[in-house]
Design an enzyme around this catalytic site. Structure first.
Site, PDB file in Angstrom:
ATOM      1  CD  GLU A 142       3.174   6.025  -3.641  1.00  9.12           C
ATOM      2  OE1 GLU A 142       3.764   4.973  -3.321  1.00  9.12           O
ATOM      3  OE2 GLU A 142       1.946   6.086  -3.809  1.00  9.12           O
ATOM      4  CD  GLU A 146       1.931   2.119  -6.223  1.00 14.86           C
ATOM      5  OE1 GLU A 146       1.573   1.074  -5.654  1.00 14.86           O
ATOM      6  OE2 GLU A 146       2.881   2.811  -5.824  1.00 14.86           O
TER       7      GLU A 146
HETATM    8  O1  IFM Z   1       2.194   1.993   0.952  1.00 16.57           O
HETATM    9  C1  IFM Z   1       2.344   1.830  -0.417  1.00 16.57           C
HETATM   10  C2  IFM Z   1       1.389   2.714  -1.166  1.00 16.57           C
HETATM   11  O2  IFM Z   1       0.070   2.433  -0.832  1.00 16.57           O
HETATM   12  C3  IFM Z   1       1.542   2.558  -2.655  1.00 16.57           C
HETATM   13  N1  IFM Z   1       2.914   2.625  -3.080  1.00 16.57           N
HETATM   14  C4  IFM Z   1       3.901   1.891  -2.334  1.00 16.57           C
HETATM   15  C5  IFM Z   1       3.755   2.166  -0.857  1.00 16.57           C
HETATM   16  C6  IFM Z   1       4.820   1.371  -0.072  1.00 16.57           C
HETATM   17  O3  IFM Z   1       4.634  -0.005  -0.241  1.00 16.57           O
END
Ligand code: IFM
Length: 436
Positions: free
Chosen positions: A351, A167
């Site tokens: 994710e 990210e």
């Molecule tokens: O917990 C985070 C993760 O570290 C990165 N992506 C989003 C998740 C939820 O906020």
């Protein structure tokens, strides 16, 4: 759960994702200090001043945690490697205990038939490097390359896939412009530098791993669908700029070797000199693209300095994070990413998931996952080469500035006893993965 494994193409990978600082328990095993330790120790930054010292104690309990992954029938596990656990000072000698930990974790995954999918960096920058300017300092690309060489020199021979950075928007914009994450800055010059250097570091890590003979290397982006709050031209252009900053800047850098024009209008004066010459490194070919998707935002114009935009509360049902649930934007993103950036390259949803206060019967999470899986299928029907889907997250864990209250896990963690208890969503997925 309405979906089952056989609704997806042969070989489609189902996995769960976690990250090192959020679950391992950073205060053990000889790991060095990170900017999240000092950020969380500063009053007002993190709910209840909570930190990752203990987290889920995965460092000591990883065997049982991997059994949970296997018992549910997942194919893959997306974890991250902590830079400060591997190199406590950020540069220089490696910590043998840290390397041993990731070595044992890798072998334990393979013994269970689970594919190891590593992310090299998921946010806990060694403090020594933060002292040197962290992501603002161009040298970080080479420090990161050295770290890559050390950790992948040890476990790279057994990885199914690797992505350098989780990210990039969070590493740069959220942390240097909005100040919500470590290092907690609110400075546009720092932001612009971090945005560019995080991509440069990504490219250097890819170079190093190619040099080690590794394959199946990718990049992971978090995307937020940006919707104009109304029909006015001001709202439309604010939403397009939000999309540029959040989504297209990073995808564009890696896959199109260019930054979006609407972002450059405000950001170019703050980018480091010579940024235009770095695209051959940043845009080095990768083998897949990972998308992390959770929500959308309604955006409108704001009477402020650039970027002169703001979020407006939306009407959709929300998760425990206050994020609107908008599954349809996932298929829109998958289709658009393939069209504008990645072509035939495999795409993974690296994710997706929701925070819910429901600690046992989390029917809301089952519905959330089901509705997003339906959108993955829609994208597949459009011909997008989606190859896998990872739930965030295996365990309730440290949700950064929000501490331990927001629960994303398929498995409940009691943060007093560290006891794990699978929730209804864990069993629903287990059932779905076993059905053909
Ligand atoms: O917990 C985070 C993760 O570290 C990165 N992506 C989003 C998740 C939820 O906020």
């Amino acid at each position: 759960m309405k979906h089952k494994r056989s609704d997806f193409p042969q070989g489609f990978q189902f996995g769960v994702a976690t990250s090192s600082y959020q679950i391992e328990g950073h205060a053990q095993g000889g790991a060095g200090a990170t900017h999240w330790d000092s950020f969380s120790a500063t009053p007002g930054n993190v709910a209840n001043a909570e930190n990752g010292d203990v987290a889920c104690d995965h460092y000591n309990r990883f065997v049982a945690d991997l059994d949970l992954i296997k018992d549910a029938g997942f194919d893959a596990y997306r974890f991250s490697t902590s830079w400060a656990r591997v190199q406590p000072e950020g540069r220089g000698p490696a910590n043998p205990q840290g390397l041993d930990f990731y070595d044992r974790l890798t072998d334990a995954l393979l013994e269970r038939g689970i594919k190891p999918c590593a992310t090299l960096y998921h946010w806990e920058l060694p403090s020594t490097l933060a002292d040197l300017g962290g992501w603002r300092n161009r040298d970080i690309a080479n420090w990161f390359a050295d770290f890559t060489e050390i950790i992948m020199g040890r476990i790279g021979d057994r990885m199914f896939s690797v992505a350098p950075i989780n990210e990039p928007w969070c590493v740069s914009w959220l942390s240097h412009f909005e100040g919500h994450h470590a290092p907690g800055l609110r400075d546009i010059r720092a932001t612009a530098r971090a945005m560019h250097h995080v991509l440069l570091a990504h490219g250097r890590a890819i170079e190093v791993m190619r040099g080690l003979g590794m394959s199946n290397l990718g990049a992971v982006f978090n995307l937020e669908w940006s919707e104009p709050a109304d029909n006015s031209p001001e709202a439309q252009s604010a939403a397009a700029l939000y999309d540029g900053i959040y989504n297209r800047f990073f995808l564009g850098g890696v896959f199109n070797k260019a930054y979006p024009q609407n972002v450059l209008e405000g950001l170019a004066p703050h980018l480091p000199q010579g940024w235009q010459d770095d695209f051959d490194i940043i845009g080095a070919p990768v083998d897949w693209c990972g998308l992390n998707y959770y929500t959308r935002k309604l955006i409108t114009h704001a009477d402020t300095a650039w970027p002169a935009l703001k979020e407006v509360p939306g009407p959709l049902p929300k998760t425990q994070m206050g994020w609107e649930i908008d599954p349809a934007a996932l298929s829109r993103f998958l289709i658009r990413t393939a069209r504008d950036h990645t072509g035939d390259l495999p795409i993974y949803v690296t994710e997706n998931g929701m925070a819910s206060p429901e600690r046992r019967q989390d029917e809301d999470r089952i519905d959330y996952i089901d509705r997003h899986l339906a959108e993955v299928r829609r994208a597949l029907d459009h011909g997008v080469p989606v190859k896998g889907y990872f739930v965030w997250s295996l365990l309730d864990n440290y949700e950064w500035a929000l501490g331990y209250e927001k629960r994303f896990g398929l498995v409940d963690v009691d943060f007093d006893t560290l006891e794990r208890k699978p929730k209804a969503s864990y069993f629903a997925l287990k059932n779905a993965l076993s059905r053909s």
